[in-house]
Design a protein around this motif. Structure first.
Motif, PDB file in Angstrom:
ATOM      1  N   SER A   1      -0.140  -9.910  13.059  1.00  0.00           N
ATOM      2  CA  SER A   1      -0.631  -8.530  13.102  1.00  0.00           C
ATOM      3  C   SER A   1       0.521  -7.528  13.008  1.00  0.00           C
ATOM      4  O   SER A   1       0.399  -6.487  12.352  1.00  0.00           O
ATOM      5  CB  SER A   1      -1.432  -8.328  14.386  1.00  0.00           C
ATOM      6  N   ASP A   2       1.640  -7.845  13.637  1.00  0.00           N
ATOM      7  CA  ASP A   2       2.801  -6.948  13.562  1.00  0.00           C
ATOM      8  C   ASP A   2       3.410  -6.933  12.160  1.00  0.00           C
ATOM      9  O   ASP A   2       3.844  -5.893  11.679  1.00  0.00           O
ATOM     10  CB  ASP A   2       3.853  -7.360  14.601  1.00  0.00           C
ATOM     11  N   PHE A   3       3.455  -8.094  11.519  1.00  0.00           N
ATOM     12  CA  PHE A   3       3.939  -8.110  10.129  1.00  0.00           C
ATOM     13  C   PHE A   3       3.018  -7.267   9.244  1.00  0.00           C
ATOM     14  O   PHE A   3       3.471  -6.484   8.406  1.00  0.00           O
ATOM     15  CB  PHE A   3       3.998  -9.548   9.593  1.00  0.00           C
ATOM     16  N   ALA A   4       1.702  -7.451   9.446  1.00  0.00           N
ATOM     17  CA  ALA A   4       0.731  -6.701   8.649  1.00  0.00           C
ATOM     18  C   ALA A   4       0.919  -5.199   8.833  1.00  0.00           C
ATOM     19  O   ALA A   4       0.837  -4.430   7.871  1.00  0.00           O
ATOM     20  CB  ALA A   4      -0.687  -7.111   9.027  1.00  0.00           C
ATOM     21  N   ALA A   5       1.192  -4.796  10.071  1.00  0.00           N
ATOM     22  CA  ALA A   5       1.319  -3.374  10.377  1.00  0.00           C
ATOM     23  C   ALA A   5       2.507  -2.721   9.673  1.00  0.00           C
ATOM     24  O   ALA A   5       2.578  -1.494   9.577  1.00  0.00           O
ATOM     25  CB  ALA A   5       1.432  -3.165  11.883  1.00  0.00           C
ATOM     26  N   MET A   6       3.448  -3.525   9.183  1.00  0.00           N
ATOM     27  CA  MET A   6       4.554  -2.981   8.385  1.00  0.00           C
ATOM     28  C   MET A   6       4.252  -3.077   6.883  1.00  0.00           C
ATOM     29  O   MET A   6       5.078  -2.691   6.055  1.00  0.00           O
ATOM     30  CB  MET A   6       5.866  -3.744   8.644  1.00  0.00           C
ATOM     31  N   GLY A   7       3.109  -3.645   6.532  1.00  0.00           N
ATOM     32  CA  GLY A   7       2.758  -3.854   5.123  1.00  0.00           C
ATOM     33  C   GLY A   7       3.126  -5.235   4.612  1.00  0.00           C
ATOM     34  O   GLY A   7       3.044  -5.499   3.404  1.00  0.00           O
ATOM     35  N   GLY A   8       3.525  -6.135   5.513  1.00  0.00           N
ATOM     36  CA  GLY A   8       4.059  -7.435   5.084  1.00  0.00           C
ATOM     37  C   GLY A   8       3.283  -8.620   5.594  1.00  0.00           C
ATOM     38  O   GLY A   8       2.154  -8.502   6.065  1.00  0.00           O
ATOM     39  N   TRP A   9       3.909  -9.772   5.501  1.00  0.00           N
ATOM     40  CA  TRP A   9       3.271 -11.022   5.905  1.00  0.00           C
ATOM     41  C   TRP A   9       4.343 -11.994   6.410  1.00  0.00           C
ATOM     42  O   TRP A   9       5.534 -11.790   6.176  1.00  0.00           O
ATOM     43  CB  TRP A   9       2.487 -11.633   4.736  1.00  0.00           C
ATOM     44  N   GLY A  10       3.931 -13.054   7.096  1.00  0.00           N
ATOM     45  CA  GLY A  10       4.854 -13.980   7.736  1.00  0.00           C
ATOM     46  C   GLY A  10       5.301 -15.116   6.832  1.00  0.00           C
ATOM     47  O   GLY A  10       4.541 -15.564   5.971  1.00  0.00           O
TER      48      GLY A  10
ATOM     49  N   LYS B   1       7.376  -6.008   0.526  1.00  0.00           N
ATOM     50  CA  LYS B   1       7.968  -5.396  -0.668  1.00  0.00           C
ATOM     51  C   LYS B   1       8.636  -4.089  -0.265  1.00  0.00           C
ATOM     52  O   LYS B   1       8.085  -3.330   0.539  1.00  0.00           O
ATOM     53  CB  LYS B   1       6.875  -5.145  -1.709  1.00  0.00           C
ATOM     54  N   ARG B   2       9.806  -3.842  -0.825  1.00  0.00           N
ATOM     55  CA  ARG B   2      10.568  -2.666  -0.369  1.00  0.00           C
ATOM     56  C   ARG B   2       9.785  -1.375  -0.550  1.00  0.00           C
ATOM     57  O   ARG B   2       9.870  -0.480   0.293  1.00  0.00           O
ATOM     58  CB  ARG B   2      11.909  -2.575  -1.113  1.00  0.00           C
ATOM     59  N   ASP B   3       9.015  -1.291  -1.623  1.00  0.00           N
ATOM     60  CA  ASP B   3       8.278  -0.043  -1.865  1.00  0.00           C
ATOM     61  C   ASP B   3       6.923  -0.030  -1.148  1.00  0.00           C
ATOM     62  O   ASP B   3       6.128   0.868  -1.343  1.00  0.00           O
ATOM     63  CB  ASP B   3       8.106   0.198  -3.369  1.00  0.00           C
ATOM     64  N   GLN B   4       6.667  -1.038  -0.296  1.00  0.00           N
ATOM     65  CA  GLN B   4       5.409  -1.053   0.460  1.00  0.00           C
ATOM     66  C   GLN B   4       5.640  -1.106   1.978  1.00  0.00           C
ATOM     67  O   GLN B   4       4.708  -1.349   2.740  1.00  0.00           O
ATOM     68  CB  GLN B   4       4.531  -2.224   0.010  1.00  0.00           C
ATOM     69  N   LEU B   5       6.884  -0.903   2.377  1.00  0.00           N
ATOM     70  CA  LEU B   5       7.187  -0.880   3.815  1.00  0.00           C
ATOM     71  C   LEU B   5       6.558   0.351   4.462  1.00  0.00           C
ATOM     72  O   LEU B   5       6.722   1.466   3.976  1.00  0.00           O
ATOM     73  CB  LEU B   5       8.711  -0.845   4.010  1.00  0.00           C
ATOM     74  N   VAL B   6       5.831   0.153   5.552  1.00  0.00           N
ATOM     75  CA  VAL B   6       5.234   1.266   6.289  1.00  0.00           C
ATOM     76  C   VAL B   6       5.793   1.262   7.710  1.00  0.00           C
ATOM     77  O   VAL B   6       5.728   0.253   8.405  1.00  0.00           O
ATOM     78  CB  VAL B   6       3.700   1.147   6.364  1.00  0.00           C
ATOM     79  N   LYS B   7       6.325   2.414   8.115  1.00  0.00           N
ATOM     80  CA  LYS B   7       6.928   2.509   9.438  1.00  0.00           C
ATOM     81  C   LYS B   7       6.080   3.379  10.355  1.00  0.00           C
ATOM     82  O   LYS B   7       5.097   3.976   9.940  1.00  0.00           O
ATOM     83  CB  LYS B   7       8.342   3.099   9.295  1.00  0.00           C
ATOM     84  N   ARG B   8       6.497   3.441  11.616  1.00  0.00           N
ATOM     85  CA  ARG B   8       5.812   4.312  12.575  1.00  0.00           C
ATOM     86  C   ARG B   8       6.301   5.755  12.476  1.00  0.00           C
ATOM     87  O   ARG B   8       5.737   6.628  13.126  1.00  0.00           O
ATOM     88  CB  ARG B   8       6.089   3.844  14.011  1.00  0.00           C
TER      89      ARG B   8
ATOM     90  N   TRP C   1      -3.698  -4.347   1.287  1.00  0.00           N
ATOM     91  CA  TRP C   1      -4.429  -3.522   0.325  1.00  0.00           C
ATOM     92  C   TRP C   1      -4.004  -2.064   0.449  1.00  0.00           C
ATOM     93  O   TRP C   1      -3.762  -1.380  -0.547  1.00  0.00           O
ATOM     94  CB  TRP C   1      -5.937  -3.687   0.583  1.00  0.00           C
ATOM     95  N   LEU C   2      -3.896  -1.577   1.662  1.00  0.00           N
ATOM     96  CA  LEU C   2      -3.449  -0.203   1.880  1.00  0.00           C
ATOM     97  C   LEU C   2      -2.041   0.004   1.332  1.00  0.00           C
ATOM     98  O   LEU C   2      -1.770   0.960   0.612  1.00  0.00           O
ATOM     99  CB  LEU C   2      -3.476   0.125   3.380  1.00  0.00           C
ATOM    100  N   ALA C   3      -1.142  -0.910   1.671  1.00  0.00           N
ATOM    101  CA  ALA C   3       0.256  -0.762   1.252  1.00  0.00           C
ATOM    102  C   ALA C   3       0.363  -0.767  -0.269  1.00  0.00           C
ATOM    103  O   ALA C   3       1.203  -0.088  -0.853  1.00  0.00           O
ATOM    104  CB  ALA C   3       1.109  -1.873   1.853  1.00  0.00           C
ATOM    105  N   GLU C   4      -0.512  -1.510  -0.895  1.00  0.00           N
ATOM    106  CA  GLU C   4      -0.485  -1.634  -2.359  1.00  0.00           C
ATOM    107  C   GLU C   4      -1.154  -0.431  -3.032  1.00  0.00           C
ATOM    108  O   GLU C   4      -0.672   0.047  -4.064  1.00  0.00           O
ATOM    109  CB  GLU C   4      -1.236  -2.921  -2.752  1.00  0.00           C
ATOM    110  N   ASN C   5      -2.246   0.043  -2.454  1.00  0.00           N
ATOM    111  CA  ASN C   5      -3.070   1.032  -3.152  1.00  0.00           C
ATOM    112  C   ASN C   5      -3.008   2.442  -2.586  1.00  0.00           C
ATOM    113  O   ASN C   5      -3.120   3.414  -3.320  1.00  0.00           O
ATOM    114  CB  ASN C   5      -4.535   0.567  -3.150  1.00  0.00           C
ATOM    115  N   PHE C   6      -2.881   2.551  -1.289  1.00  0.00           N
ATOM    116  CA  PHE C   6      -2.826   3.873  -0.652  1.00  0.00           C
ATOM    117  C   PHE C   6      -1.786   3.786   0.460  1.00  0.00           C
ATOM    118  O   PHE C   6      -2.116   3.760   1.653  1.00  0.00           O
ATOM    119  CB  PHE C   6      -4.196   4.255  -0.052  1.00  0.00           C
ATOM    120  N   LEU C   7      -0.529   3.753   0.050  1.00  0.00           N
ATOM    121  CA  LEU C   7       0.554   3.542   1.022  1.00  0.00           C
ATOM    122  C   LEU C   7       0.453   4.555   2.163  1.00  0.00           C
ATOM    123  O   LEU C   7       0.613   5.762   1.949  1.00  0.00           O
ATOM    124  CB  LEU C   7       1.905   3.680   0.312  1.00  0.00           C
ATOM    125  N   PRO C   8       0.167   4.099   3.393  1.00  0.00           N
ATOM    126  CA  PRO C   8       0.060   5.044   4.503  1.00  0.00           C
ATOM    127  C   PRO C   8       1.413   5.712   4.782  1.00  0.00           C
ATOM    128  O   PRO C   8       2.468   5.125   4.528  1.00  0.00           O
ATOM    129  CB  PRO C   8      -0.347   4.153   5.685  1.00  0.00           C
TER     130      PRO C   8
END
Lengths: 298, 298
Positions: B78-87, B148-155, B190-197
């Motif tokens: 879940s924490d990996f997902a919250a950054m836009g990534g995976w384990g 992916k570097r262009d899909q990283l989402v931070k707090r 999906w968000l990171a890919e299509n609607f980067l928060p």
């Protein structure tokens, strides 16, 4: 109902991971000082390690926490060194009772920081959690490291005829060394670069526990010259074999390089003893039993 | 002597890491769902995470341990997902009393394996240690992942005017969801890919604790529409705000994309609610207080 102390640490891990396969990207899975996985850099592998120190097991509740912090991180550094590598990034997991003193935690972090500064690698995060009142404090360090692909040393490579070495002196770590030992990073790197060992590990549970492990992983035996085992000052042989927490390197070298190795070693590390303590054999051995085991002595 | 419960979790971490600098190769250090470091692959970053579940805090001693194993790994996923990534790779640290039942540990590992199989990534090793008799069992998972570097989402990226969303329903996790929740990997990707928060985190300590954190990291405030907060069946607003362990996504989006986002979302995730719960403001907010804190409610 079987309890973990009836099984012992090594059998427990064996049982838990018996169905694990070494999947894509995994170079070394369960059973070595670190896990080793592929990196995007074609010249290096990534090392992965996690290691915990626990109040009442690895340190006393009234210990100086700066030393505890040093120990917690140095154990991981030592495991990276034992594969021929070094640490890059560290995460800290703290599980503490709610009445734990802030000063102790601050001192712990100073110890972690000093150790990271000395041996390289950066503290980049972690997590804190409470434990129920009366539970022991747990400090776990997760680290990532690196090793050059052609300098990776595993536990599995010892072969009959190899000469067995240890660095430093063994035994009596409980008198203080277990808290302020120097991980053998420089010596391990030098070996990996100049005299790549056939196998290597760090001594954490005592030679009596760790040498049979190395032999098992390498499918060979060993014959020890007990009189050549280097004893810490004031220690007897039984302590050198069983005390544990030496954090010295145990390694094996092909017989044909040992004369040259020993000459070069004495020049490179005049203050660190390197002792020939035996040879690897083709038949299984039963010279050793003992050492430290979590849950039981199995 | 100050105790950790007088300081609270966030202040403790702040104090411990106040001197840490973000060094070479570190993209995100302390203070997000994961640490983020550079990778040799120019298109991705490496994510680093460690997370522990503790008997008597995160699960009951007589719990079904397969569910505990699932939870332990799913929290990291879940924490990996919250950054836009995976384990990618996971290590397991077990700290157990010597009389702990082997069957429980086996069930725990099954839960870990099932979760890793479902969400990807491999279990590659770990460590076991004993804790003193009477101490709580601790299971800590260390993981490395990728984004992916262009899909990283931070707090840290929320700005005034952003619309605040949460996935799913909040509250009442203690009735069971905290043990078998689905980390929102697919939705987050999906968000990171299509609607980067602009910003994202997973909700672990309750909206009342986590939204102020996100706002603090982003140096903004928030204004909630309390009537739009999605309640789990049978839950009241106070539970949705304070219970914690929802493991839903909390995210913010620029106002100009939200209509398009909501249309696309409903097509992509017809069974997962996405709720507009408020907006980010330029002034600090004090609508919320509460949620879960280790050591104390601070």
């Amino acid at each position: 109902m079987q309890e973990v102390n009836e099984l012992g640490e090594d059998a427990l891990i064996g049982k838990l991971t018996e169905n694990w396969t070494t999947g894509s990207g995994v170079v070394v899975g369960v059973g070595d000082d670190c896990a080793v996985v592929e990196s995007a850099d074609p010249h290096t592998y990534t090392l992965l390690k996690t290691d915990a120190v626990i109040e009442g097991v690895h340190f006393l509740a009234d210990e100086n926490y700066q030393r505890v912090g040093w120990k917690a991180l140095a154990r991981v550094v030592s495991d990276f060194a034992a594969m021929g590598g070094w640490g890059d990034f560290y995460l800290v997991t703290l599980a503490l009772p709610a009445d734990f003193a802030v000063d102790k935690v601050s001192a712990l972090y100073r110890g972690l920081e000093i150790c990271a500064q000395k041996f390289g690698g950066q503290l980049v995060g972690g997590e804190t959690s409470s434990v129920p009142a009366g539970s022991a404090a747990v400090i776990s360090i997760a680290g990532t490291g690196r090793v050059k692909r052609d300098q990776l040393v595993k536990r599995t490579g010892a072969t009959a005829g190899d000469v067995i070495y240890v660095t430093g002196q063994l035994g009596g770590s409980i008198r203080g060394k277990h808290l302020d030992f120097e991980p053998r990073v420089e010596a391990a790197s030098w070996l990996a670069e100049n005299f790549l060992p056939n196998s290597m590990m760090d001594l954490s549970d005592g030679l009596a526990k760790d040498l049979p492990r190395l032999a098992d992983y390498s499918s060979c035996g060993y014959q020890l010259d007990f009189e050549n085992i280097p004893l810490s000052e004031g220690c007897e042989l039984s302590q050198a074999l069983n005390d544990g927490e030496d954090y010295e390197l145990l390694l094996t070298q092909p017989a044909e390089v040992v004369d040259e190795l020993e000459l070069a070693w004495d020049l490179a590390f005049p203050d660190l003893q390197l002792s020939r303590i035996g040879i690897c054999t083709s038949e299984p051995s039963d010279q050793l039993a003992g050492g430290w085991g979590h849950f039981s002595n199995k």
